[in-house]
Design a protein around this motif. Sequence first.
Motif, short mmCIF file in Angstrom:
data_model
loop_
_atom_site.label_atom_id
_atom_site.label_comp_id
_atom_site.label_asym_id
_atom_site.label_seq_id
_atom_site.Cartn_x
_atom_site.Cartn_y
_atom_site.Cartn_z
N CYS A 67 -65.29 -60.20 -59.33
CA CYS A 67 -64.33 -59.57 -58.41
C CYS A 67 -63.25 -58.76 -59.11
N GLY A 68 -62.95 -59.08 -60.37
CA GLY A 68 -61.98 -58.29 -61.13
C GLY A 68 -60.53 -58.64 -60.92
N ASN A 69 -60.25 -59.70 -60.15
CA ASN A 69 -58.87 -60.12 -59.97
C ASN A 69 -58.46 -61.03 -61.13
N PRO A 70 -57.36 -60.75 -61.82
CA PRO A 70 -56.99 -61.55 -63.00
C PRO A 70 -56.80 -63.03 -62.72
N LEU A 71 -56.29 -63.38 -61.53
CA LEU A 71 -56.13 -64.79 -61.21
C LEU A 71 -57.49 -65.47 -61.12
N ILE A 72 -58.44 -64.85 -60.46
CA ILE A 72 -59.75 -65.44 -60.30
C ILE A 72 -60.47 -65.49 -61.64
N ASP A 73 -60.28 -64.46 -62.47
CA ASP A 73 -60.82 -64.50 -63.83
C ASP A 73 -60.31 -65.73 -64.58
N ALA A 97 -40.21 -52.80 -57.93
CA ALA A 97 -39.08 -53.01 -58.83
C ALA A 97 -39.45 -54.00 -59.93
N VAL A 98 -40.25 -55.01 -59.61
CA VAL A 98 -40.69 -55.96 -60.63
C VAL A 98 -41.57 -55.25 -61.67
N ALA A 99 -42.47 -54.39 -61.20
CA ALA A 99 -43.33 -53.64 -62.13
C ALA A 99 -42.48 -52.77 -63.05
N ALA A 100 -41.45 -52.13 -62.51
CA ALA A 100 -40.57 -51.30 -63.33
C ALA A 100 -39.81 -52.15 -64.35
N HIS A 101 -39.37 -53.34 -63.94
CA HIS A 101 -38.68 -54.26 -64.84
C HIS A 101 -39.60 -54.67 -65.99
N LEU A 102 -40.84 -54.97 -65.66
CA LEU A 102 -41.79 -55.36 -66.70
C LEU A 102 -41.94 -54.25 -67.74
N LYS A 103 -42.08 -53.04 -67.27
CA LYS A 103 -42.24 -51.91 -68.20
C LYS A 103 -41.01 -51.75 -69.08
N ARG A 104 -39.82 -51.87 -68.49
CA ARG A 104 -38.58 -51.74 -69.27
C ARG A 104 -38.50 -52.81 -70.35
N ASN A 105 -39.04 -53.99 -70.07
CA ASN A 105 -38.96 -55.10 -71.02
C ASN A 105 -40.16 -55.16 -71.96
N GLY A 106 -40.97 -54.12 -71.96
CA GLY A 106 -42.04 -54.02 -72.93
C GLY A 106 -43.36 -54.63 -72.51
N PHE A 107 -43.53 -54.96 -71.23
CA PHE A 107 -44.78 -55.53 -70.73
C PHE A 107 -45.63 -54.44 -70.06
N PRO A 109 -47.77 -54.00 -66.78
CA PRO A 109 -48.16 -54.62 -65.51
C PRO A 109 -49.58 -54.22 -65.11
N ILE A 110 -50.25 -55.12 -64.40
CA ILE A 110 -51.56 -54.86 -63.81
C ILE A 110 -51.40 -55.01 -62.31
N LYS A 123 -54.73 -64.86 -37.22
CA LYS A 123 -53.82 -63.92 -37.87
C LYS A 123 -54.29 -63.62 -39.28
N ARG A 124 -54.25 -62.35 -39.66
CA ARG A 124 -54.61 -61.96 -41.02
C ARG A 124 -53.36 -61.93 -41.90
N LEU A 125 -53.36 -62.74 -42.92
CA LEU A 125 -52.27 -62.74 -43.89
C LEU A 125 -52.57 -61.72 -44.98
N THR A 126 -51.56 -60.98 -45.39
CA THR A 126 -51.74 -59.99 -46.44
C THR A 126 -50.67 -60.17 -47.50
N TRP A 127 -51.00 -59.75 -48.72
CA TRP A 127 -50.05 -59.85 -49.82
C TRP A 127 -50.46 -58.89 -50.93
N SER A 128 -49.54 -58.68 -51.86
CA SER A 128 -49.80 -57.90 -53.07
C SER A 128 -49.50 -58.76 -54.27
N MET A 129 -50.30 -58.61 -55.33
CA MET A 129 -50.15 -59.43 -56.53
C MET A 129 -49.97 -58.52 -57.74
#
Length: 258
Positions: A67-73, A97-107, A109-110, A123-129
């Motif tokens: 599936c290519g999801n890092p958590l499932i991997d 904003a979290v992704a931008a913070h990661l980049k500023r701190n040298g990480f 993001p995926i 009901k369909r639950l949705t989220w972003s990881m």
Amino acid sequence: MNVAFDHLVHLTERPEQAKTAFEQWGFTAIHGGRHPSWGTYNALCCFEHLRYIEWIGIADEQTAKTCGNPLIDQLVADRQEGNGFSQFAFRTNNIGAVAAHLKRNGFTPIGPLPGSRERDDGKRLTWSMLFIEDDTDGAFRYPFFIQWGDGDDVRMNELAPLMRHPIGSVSLSSISLYTLGLERAVNGYRRLFDLPEPDVGRDEAGAYAELAVGGIAIRFYEADRRHPSTRPFSCRLVGMQEQRRIEIDGATYIVSKP
């Protein structure tokens, strides 16, 4: 970075059995649902402050492997070692904003990567990881970040009945995890979250360094090199009237008074 602890992932062959066991100990727990695109399914136990345990199992190994999801991997890899805690997530209302913070701190993001499942009520639950590209050489593992499709106020109203337990008002207060380089792991988390020096101490598991992040404490321990691991191995649940140590499917839940 403005984040709150969200959930701890417990890999198990049979999430429904973990759910039943927790219900027998006096907790409220529910069946979650299936993630068809990941090949997994889950059950949940919710606590105060929108924190929860996710018991997750692999129903379709081929889908999980591809599936290519890092958590499932990570779950597929951890499965070779056995059941137990695998990962944990922090919640945000601004994943960009979290992704931008990661980049500023040298990480690196995926993501963000989408996720969804359908509840029993339709009901369909949705989220972003959002994940972090691993630069640890296997010495420790970083958490991931999640932004829910519904806001905290909506989720609080919907989950309020599930956060009430017959045995009391329960909160998840700390996570203990192993590292193969204690100082490097602590410094990595400090850089990730802009944290001060850790508190240090010793308990039944050995010497530790502790950082406070998102409303919980994270305790870092040096793994026994004869049995190397970088997985969380225990968590503490507070708010019960009696103390208890629950061992289930490779993980330890330490239950204590407020």
